[in-house]
Design a protein around this motif. Sequence first.
Motif, mmCIF file in Angstrom:
data_model
loop_
_atom_site.group_PDB
_atom_site.id
_atom_site.type_symbol
_atom_site.label_atom_id
_atom_site.label_comp_id
_atom_site.label_asym_id
_atom_site.label_seq_id
_atom_site.Cartn_x
_atom_site.Cartn_y
_atom_site.Cartn_z
ATOM 1 N N GLY A 1 0.869 -0.996 -0.159
ATOM 2 C CA GLY A 1 -0.197 -0.108 -0.258
ATOM 3 C C GLY A 1 0.772 1.407 -0.166
ATOM 4 N N TYR A 2 0.293 2.579 0.281
ATOM 5 C CA TYR A 2 1.031 3.536 -0.298
ATOM 6 C C TYR A 2 1.414 3.998 1.420
ATOM 7 C CZ TYR A 2 -1.450 5.233 -4.581
ATOM 8 O OH TYR A 2 -1.388 5.675 -5.240
ATOM 9 N N SER B 1 -3.468 -1.889 -4.231
ATOM 10 C CA SER B 1 -3.649 -2.141 -2.594
ATOM 11 C C SER B 1 -4.562 -3.625 -2.295
ATOM 12 C CB SER B 1 -3.332 -1.052 -2.151
ATOM 13 O OG SER B 1 -5.001 -0.527 -2.208
ATOM 14 N N SER C 1 -2.610 6.860 6.296
ATOM 15 C CA SER C 1 -2.578 5.567 5.519
ATOM 16 C C SER C 1 -3.762 4.842 5.493
ATOM 17 C CB SER C 1 -1.626 5.534 5.058
ATOM 18 O OG SER C 1 -1.695 5.015 3.216
ATOM 19 N N LYS D 1 -13.884 11.271 1.833
ATOM 20 C CA LYS D 1 -12.811 11.564 1.400
ATOM 21 C C LYS D 1 -12.950 13.443 1.542
ATOM 22 C CE LYS D 1 -9.645 8.429 0.740
ATOM 23 N NZ LYS D 1 -8.587 8.226 1.984
ATOM 24 N N THR E 1 -5.800 11.282 -0.148
ATOM 25 C CA THR E 1 -7.589 11.019 -0.790
ATOM 26 C C THR E 1 -7.530 10.847 -1.842
ATOM 27 O OG1 THR E 1 -9.415 12.806 -0.293
ATOM 28 C CG2 THR E 1 -7.035 13.417 -1.092
ATOM 29 N N ASP F 1 -6.231 0.446 16.418
ATOM 30 C CA ASP F 1 -7.848 0.773 15.502
ATOM 31 C C ASP F 1 -7.907 1.944 15.989
ATOM 32 O OD1 ASP F 1 -10.010 0.712 14.453
ATOM 33 O OD2 ASP F 1 -10.274 -1.750 14.854
ATOM 34 N N ALA F 2 -8.110 2.652 14.498
ATOM 35 C CA ALA F 2 -8.060 4.366 14.812
ATOM 36 C C ALA F 2 -9.818 5.008 14.563
ATOM 37 C CB ALA F 2 -7.916 4.626 13.532
ATOM 38 N N ALA G 1 -6.827 -2.342 0.048
ATOM 39 C CA ALA G 1 -8.323 -1.935 0.044
ATOM 40 C C ALA G 1 -8.824 -1.671 -0.971
ATOM 41 C CB ALA G 1 -7.514 -0.587 0.570
ATOM 42 N N PRO H 1 -5.033 5.270 -8.889
ATOM 43 C CA PRO H 1 -5.369 4.569 -9.218
ATOM 44 C C PRO H 1 -3.606 3.736 -7.864
ATOM 45 C CG PRO H 1 -5.838 4.856 -10.947
ATOM 46 C CD PRO H 1 -5.743 5.672 -9.903
ATOM 47 N N LEU H 2 -3.946 2.553 -6.892
ATOM 48 C CA LEU H 2 -3.199 1.540 -6.879
ATOM 49 C C LEU H 2 -3.426 0.328 -6.435
ATOM 50 C CD1 LEU H 2 -0.271 0.851 -6.208
ATOM 51 C CD2 LEU H 2 -0.158 1.546 -3.959
HETATM 52 P P1 NAI Z 1 -3.999 -0.240 2.236
HETATM 53 O O1 NAI Z 1 -4.653 -1.707 2.841
HETATM 54 O O2 NAI Z 1 -2.347 -0.488 2.356
HETATM 55 O O3 NAI Z 1 -3.652 0.376 3.355
HETATM 56 C C1 NAI Z 1 -5.048 0.465 4.164
HETATM 57 C C2 NAI Z 1 -4.668 0.620 5.521
HETATM 58 O O4 NAI Z 1 -5.729 1.061 6.236
HETATM 59 C C3 NAI Z 1 -5.189 -0.814 5.866
HETATM 60 O O5 NAI Z 1 -3.370 -1.443 6.132
HETATM 61 C C4 NAI Z 1 -6.106 -0.735 7.225
HETATM 62 O O6 NAI Z 1 -5.192 -2.158 7.786
HETATM 63 C C5 NAI Z 1 -5.462 -0.176 7.906
HETATM 64 N N1 NAI Z 1 -7.018 -0.025 8.507
HETATM 65 C C6 NAI Z 1 -8.413 0.148 8.160
HETATM 66 N N2 NAI Z 1 -9.288 0.335 9.157
HETATM 67 C C7 NAI Z 1 -8.443 0.353 10.128
HETATM 68 C C8 NAI Z 1 -8.988 0.823 11.693
HETATM 69 N N3 NAI Z 1 -10.022 1.007 11.817
HETATM 70 N N4 NAI Z 1 -7.409 1.436 12.227
HETATM 71 C C9 NAI Z 1 -6.669 1.350 11.461
HETATM 72 N N5 NAI Z 1 -5.915 0.816 10.282
HETATM 73 C C10 NAI Z 1 -6.761 0.638 9.616
HETATM 74 O O7 NAI Z 1 -4.453 0.966 0.725
HETATM 75 P P2 NAI Z 1 -4.509 1.823 0.243
HETATM 76 O O8 NAI Z 1 -4.809 1.697 -0.760
HETATM 77 O O9 NAI Z 1 -2.462 1.824 0.627
HETATM 78 O O10 NAI Z 1 -5.062 2.824 1.853
HETATM 79 C C11 NAI Z 1 -4.219 3.984 2.033
HETATM 80 C C12 NAI Z 1 -4.816 5.271 1.697
HETATM 81 O O11 NAI Z 1 -4.475 5.539 0.119
HETATM 82 C C13 NAI Z 1 -6.287 5.159 1.519
HETATM 83 O O12 NAI Z 1 -6.625 6.222 2.782
HETATM 84 C C14 NAI Z 1 -6.923 5.128 0.253
HETATM 85 O O13 NAI Z 1 -8.070 5.498 0.638
HETATM 86 C C15 NAI Z 1 -6.137 6.083 0.154
HETATM 87 N N6 NAI Z 1 -6.302 5.835 -1.725
HETATM 88 C C16 NAI Z 1 -6.044 4.734 -2.102
HETATM 89 C C17 NAI Z 1 -6.223 4.985 -2.919
HETATM 90 C C18 NAI Z 1 -6.016 3.460 -4.043
HETATM 91 O O14 NAI Z 1 -6.015 3.340 -5.439
HETATM 92 N N7 NAI Z 1 -5.276 2.562 -3.480
HETATM 93 C C19 NAI Z 1 -6.156 5.888 -4.168
HETATM 94 C C20 NAI Z 1 -6.243 6.984 -3.504
HETATM 95 C C21 NAI Z 1 -5.963 7.258 -2.111
#
Ligand code: NAI
Length: 286
Positions: free
Chosen positions: A15-16, A222, A120, A190, A171, A73-74, A224, A219-220
């Motif tokens: 992820g990011y 990941s 993130s 968002k 975001t 847990d946020a 999520a 988009p990535l």
């Molecule tokens: P990711 O799966 O790597 O990160 C999301 C993380 O949030 C995971 O590690 C998950 O365990 C954690 N999480 C979920 N609920 C939680 C909680 N209650 N408490 C603590 N941690 C919690 O996926 P990604 O995509 O890298 O997401 C990181 C950020 O990037 C997010 O805000 C996502 O919306 C944003 N984003 C992602 C895009 C994409 O295409 N992947 C595009 C634009 C933004």
Amino acid sequence: RGKRAFIAGVADDNGYGWAIAKALAAAGAQILVGTWVPALNIFETSLKRGKFDESRRLPDGSLMEIVKVYPLDAVYDSIEDVPEDVKANKRYSGSSNWTVQEVAESVKNDFGSIDILVHSLANGPEVTKPLLETSRKGYLAALSASSYSFISLLKHFLPIINSGGATISLTYIASERIIPGYGGGMSSAKAALESDTRVLAFEVGRKKQVRVNAISAGPLGSRAAKAIGFIEKMIEYSYANAPLQKELLAEEVGNTAAFLVSPLASAVTGSVVYVDNGLNAMGLAM
Ligand code: NAI
């Protein structure tokens, strides 16, 4: 001494959050991460067993060191907010001190202060449902996990963020343009996160000279994003239609985050910066 960063939302190397950790580590920062409680075991086990060693490699050849992994847990600000069934849940009862307030306290006890706070994380239980079909509960859960979680982290960490410090959240353009399929109130979440980026930039800028910015990322694939269901289509769409026709690397978002939290960006606050190969600027897909 180098800067110290706390990155909330790292549970694998896809992820990011992971990419931001690496970019900050490459710039000399000390890395602490907050990992969602249900994902903690597998993340720590994989780390210890060397499963991430290849992706831990930094440009100078060394391996990124994660100094400490905190369960987090946020959606819970303090222990009084945690329902009994969650407390009793096996995945949660195995660790402790994972509410936002307790994590901030633990980081304070362990390290005293931080310079950089990264948010993130996102979660929308009904993300696959159209907004019109989203329940009140699902909508509020999306806002709680994806938007208020940033306010809560900033509030509880602010006392230990050194003056001149900086924060980043992630975001997505669905906040301001229609992205069919990004449902469950995640588009609303968002939009809230971006608005809060401005208001919080004012509040913590005046209070402590701390900066607040967000990256609107492309988009990535990941973990999520895969849960949303159409991420491969989004990646193809971006490749076909963005000004820069290339794959978007998580590393590129990491590098922008490293810039934004560095003194190079000392006058940048309250901004939402696109890191999306320019896709946001298109008015007509070509
Ligand atoms: P990711 O799966 O790597 O990160 C999301 C993380 O949030 C995971 O590690 C998950 O365990 C954690 N999480 C979920 N609920 C939680 C909680 N209650 N408490 C603590 N941690 C919690 O996926 P990604 O995509 O890298 O997401 C990181 C950020 O990037 C997010 O805000 C996502 O919306 C944003 N984003 C992602 C895009 C994409 O295409 N992947 C595009 C634009 C933004």
